[in-house]
Design an enzyme around this catalytic site. Structure first.
Site, PDB file in Angstrom:
ATOM      1  N   TYR A   1      -2.078  -0.429  10.129  1.00  0.00           N
ATOM      2  CA  TYR A   1      -2.312  -0.960   8.779  1.00  0.00           C
ATOM      3  C   TYR A   1      -1.030  -0.854   7.949  1.00  0.00           C
ATOM      4  O   TYR A   1      -0.585  -1.818   7.325  1.00  0.00           O
ATOM      5  CB  TYR A   1      -3.462  -0.193   8.114  1.00  0.00           C
ATOM      6  CG  TYR A   1      -3.615  -0.482   6.639  1.00  0.00           C
ATOM      7  CD1 TYR A   1      -4.037  -1.735   6.207  1.00  0.00           C
ATOM      8  CD2 TYR A   1      -3.345   0.498   5.682  1.00  0.00           C
ATOM      9  CE1 TYR A   1      -4.171  -2.008   4.849  1.00  0.00           C
ATOM     10  CE2 TYR A   1      -3.476   0.231   4.333  1.00  0.00           C
ATOM     11  CZ  TYR A   1      -3.900  -1.027   3.919  1.00  0.00           C
ATOM     12  OH  TYR A   1      -4.032  -1.292   2.569  1.00  0.00           O
TER      13      TYR A   1
ATOM     14  N   SER B   1       0.822  -1.205   0.000  1.00  0.00           N
ATOM     15  CA  SER B   1       0.000   0.000   0.000  1.00  0.00           C
ATOM     16  C   SER B   1       0.857   1.256   0.000  1.00  0.00           C
ATOM     17  O   SER B   1       1.962   1.265   0.563  1.00  0.00           O
ATOM     18  CB  SER B   1      -0.880  -0.002   1.256  1.00  0.00           C
ATOM     19  OG  SER B   1      -1.413   1.275   1.489  1.00  0.00           O
TER      20      SER B   1
HETATM   21  N1  LIG Z   1      -8.427   0.059  -2.416  1.00  0.00           N
HETATM   22  C1  LIG Z   1      -7.324   0.768  -2.148  1.00  0.00           C
HETATM   23  O1  LIG Z   1      -7.292   1.988  -2.302  1.00  0.00           O
HETATM   24  C2  LIG Z   1      -6.074   0.066  -1.675  1.00  0.00           C
HETATM   25  C3  LIG Z   1      -4.917   0.854  -1.524  1.00  0.00           C
HETATM   26  C4  LIG Z   1      -3.758   0.243  -1.077  1.00  0.00           C
HETATM   27  C5  LIG Z   1      -3.739  -1.121  -0.825  1.00  0.00           C
HETATM   28  N2  LIG Z   1      -4.878  -1.854  -0.963  1.00  0.00           N
HETATM   29  C6  LIG Z   1      -4.802  -3.295  -0.671  1.00  0.00           C
HETATM   30  O2  LIG Z   1      -5.315  -4.019  -1.759  1.00  0.00           O
HETATM   31  C7  LIG Z   1      -5.966  -5.209  -1.316  1.00  0.00           C
HETATM   32  C8  LIG Z   1      -7.383  -5.260  -1.851  1.00  0.00           C
HETATM   33  O3  LIG Z   1      -8.079  -4.109  -1.360  1.00  0.00           O
HETATM   34  P1  LIG Z   1      -9.574  -3.774  -1.728  1.00  0.00           P
HETATM   35  O4  LIG Z   1      -9.684  -2.313  -1.857  1.00  0.00           O
HETATM   36  O5  LIG Z   1     -10.044  -4.659  -2.808  1.00  0.00           O
HETATM   37  O6  LIG Z   1     -10.264  -4.162  -0.336  1.00  0.00           O
HETATM   38  P2  LIG Z   1     -11.528  -5.077  -0.021  1.00  0.00           P
HETATM   39  O7  LIG Z   1     -11.744  -4.939   1.448  1.00  0.00           O
HETATM   40  O8  LIG Z   1     -12.652  -4.775  -0.933  1.00  0.00           O
HETATM   41  O9  LIG Z   1     -10.990  -6.522  -0.360  1.00  0.00           O
HETATM   42  C9  LIG Z   1     -10.278  -7.316   0.550  1.00  0.00           C
HETATM   43  C10 LIG Z   1     -11.030  -8.626   0.679  1.00  0.00           C
HETATM   44  O10 LIG Z   1     -10.309  -9.483   1.556  1.00  0.00           O
HETATM   45  C11 LIG Z   1     -11.223 -10.197   2.333  1.00  0.00           C
HETATM   46  N3  LIG Z   1     -10.518 -10.614   3.543  1.00  0.00           N
HETATM   47  C12 LIG Z   1     -10.129  -9.864   4.594  1.00  0.00           C
HETATM   48  N4  LIG Z   1      -9.501 -10.627   5.487  1.00  0.00           N
HETATM   49  C13 LIG Z   1      -9.483 -11.886   4.985  1.00  0.00           C
HETATM   50  C14 LIG Z   1      -8.992 -13.111   5.447  1.00  0.00           C
HETATM   51  N5  LIG Z   1      -8.376 -13.219   6.644  1.00  0.00           N
HETATM   52  N6  LIG Z   1      -9.126 -14.212   4.680  1.00  0.00           N
HETATM   53  C15 LIG Z   1      -9.769 -14.133   3.480  1.00  0.00           C
HETATM   54  N7  LIG Z   1     -10.285 -12.989   2.990  1.00  0.00           N
HETATM   55  C16 LIG Z   1     -10.141 -11.888   3.752  1.00  0.00           C
HETATM   56  C17 LIG Z   1     -12.371  -9.247   2.596  1.00  0.00           C
HETATM   57  O11 LIG Z   1     -13.579  -9.923   2.874  1.00  0.00           O
HETATM   58  C18 LIG Z   1     -12.430  -8.466   1.285  1.00  0.00           C
HETATM   59  O12 LIG Z   1     -13.402  -9.010   0.413  1.00  0.00           O
HETATM   60  C19 LIG Z   1      -5.853  -5.182   0.199  1.00  0.00           C
HETATM   61  O13 LIG Z   1      -4.729  -5.945   0.570  1.00  0.00           O
HETATM   62  C20 LIG Z   1      -5.640  -3.736   0.519  1.00  0.00           C
HETATM   63  O14 LIG Z   1      -4.941  -3.584   1.736  1.00  0.00           O
HETATM   64  C21 LIG Z   1      -6.043  -1.298  -1.395  1.00  0.00           C
END
Ligand SMILES: NC(=O)c1ccc[n+]([C@@H]2O[C@H](COP(=O)([O-])OP(=O)(O)OC[C@H]3O[C@@H](n4cnc5c(N)ncnc54)[C@H](O)[C@@H]3O)[C@@H](O)[C@H]2O)c1
Length: 361
Positions: free
Chosen positions: A175, A150
């Site tokens: 985080y 991230s």
């Molecule tokens: N969206 C952003 O702006 C952003 C920015 C930086 C990093 N990220 C990273 O990208 C990845 C995806 O993010 P996103 O925006 O799609 O978030 P999101 O919350 O929509 O997707 C993450 C998914 O992981 C699942 N999850 C959480 N813990 C879990 C576990 N222990 N086992 C199985 N599933 C689990 C959740 O149910 C969710 O559906 C994450 O790792 C997030 O930290 C996202």
């Protein structure tokens, strides 16, 4: 860095965190591109935000899978469940693993630290261990592990744009600390077990059916319900917003180029390890982003044209864990994968507003 080409077609691919926002969109893309192979989505479907959005995205995946010649399997479960992770690796013998499952959100980690440790540290460790053992008994094993880091790892980095060469040892949220830890754990596993792995630092991802906890979405909900949105740091914030299709394009390209394996002078592996930023490198002023969002919400019919925006916004100070600027140096991704995010906020927010109008009508 030299890359080894990874042909995705016909392969077994694990995408954790699908049907999360980024995961679901990635799986939709894979189902479109692949003419053979199996994609396994693993997600615990937690209720950090409205799970009906995950059901909705899963519905889209299942529809796409019904017309794709690649197969899709959804498994409900946690990456923190080592037995489950090991069982899936044994059953499917994954060639490519994309770990997107995580507890996201900077602010939520203040009140809910346990789940960050469980999903982001223990869960990621289980994925690394499973990748490590995928080579046991001379098996071909995992060709490429791609995982989500991230932009939050940059914390209050004063130097802009943020480069993966910058020192990022001062996280300002739990985080961010877990995401930086993922990069460190991955490095040690790459070195010890020669697992080709690429970490991707995503910069504020947005788009249709995105995450309701993120500003553009929660602000839309608030305005649509006649509430008042809080604008932090009195609006003096800049963000490198990245539209979901750009993120998917970046991840899709990266999956197909794994860091090359090599031996060092000591005969031991040089870690096949890389980190990239995925962000457009064009940070937007938060107030401009909000104005564009408002215009697009009116255009899409979510809000009336005479909506009193001034009366529904409140400028407030900075909140803990947040950072005033994110700004990606995206040169390395361009150099190694020939891609820089290009979709601007007008186009991206228009697609979000149109989706929102349709979904909540
Ligand atoms: N969206 C952003 O702006 C952003 C920015 C930086 C990093 N990220 C990273 O990208 C990845 C995806 O993010 P996103 O925006 O799609 O978030 P999101 O919350 O929509 O997707 C993450 C998914 O992981 C699942 N999850 C959480 N813990 C879990 C576990 N222990 N086992 C199985 N599933 C689990 C959740 O149910 C969710 O559906 C994450 O790792 C997030 O930290 C996202």
């Amino acid at each position: 860095m030299n890359k080894t080409k990874v042909d995705l077609n016909g392969k077994a691919i694990l995408v954790t965190g699908s049907p999360g926002f980024i995961g679901a969109n990635l799986v939709l893309r894979l189902l479109k591109e692949m003419t053979a192979g199996t994609i396994v989505s693993l997600d615990n479907m937690n209720d950090y935000y409205d799970p009906s959005l995950k059901d909705y995205r899963l519905g889209m995946i299942e529809k796409a899978a019904s017309v794709s010649s690649a197969a899709h399997v959804f498994v409900k479960g946690s990456i923190a469940d080592k037995e489950l992770v090991d069982r899936l690796f044994a059953e499917y013998k994954f060639d490519v693993v994309v770990n997107l499952a995580a507890q996201a959100g900077v602010r939520y980690s203040i009140d809910h630290p346990d789940v960050y440790i469980e999903s982001n540290l223990i869960g990621f460790y289980n994925i690394l261990e499973a990748c490590r053992h995928s080579y046991d008994n001379g098996e071909k094993g995992v060709e490429h592990l791609v995982y989500a880091s991230s932009s939050s790892v940059y914390g209050g980095n004063k130097k802009v744009p943020f480069s993966t060469d910058d020192k990022v040892d001062n996280p300002v949220s739990l985080y961010a600390a877990t995401k930086k830890s993922n990069e460190l754990l991955a490095h040690s596993y790459c070195k010890l077990y020669d697992i080709p792995a690429t970490g991707l630092r995503f910069f504020t991802v947005y788009g249709p059916a995105g995450r309701p906890d993120m500003f553009y979405f929660s602000a839309t909900n608030t305005l649509a319900n006649d509430g008042t949105i809080k604008i932090f740091n009195y609006g003096d914030m800049r963000r490198d917003f990245t539209y979901i299709d750009d993120i998917v394009e970046g991840v899709y390209r990266v999956m197909q180029g794994a860091p090359e394996k090599a031996k060092g002078e000591d005969g031991l592996p040089v870690p096949p390890y890389a980190i990239y930023n995925i962000g457009g490198g064009q940070p937007e002023n938060l107030l401009d982003y909000i104005s564009t969002l408002q215009e697009e919400l009116v255009r899409a019919g979510v809000l009336p044209s005479d909506y009193d925006f001034e009366g529904h916004r409140q400028l407030v100070g900075m909140q803990a864990g947040d950072v005033p600027v994110t700004y990606a140096d995206a040169a390395a991704l361009e150099e190694d994968y020939g891609f820089t995010p290009k979709i601007g906020i007008r186009e991206g927010l228009r697609k979000f507003a149109e989706w929102y109008a349709e979904y909540y009508k």
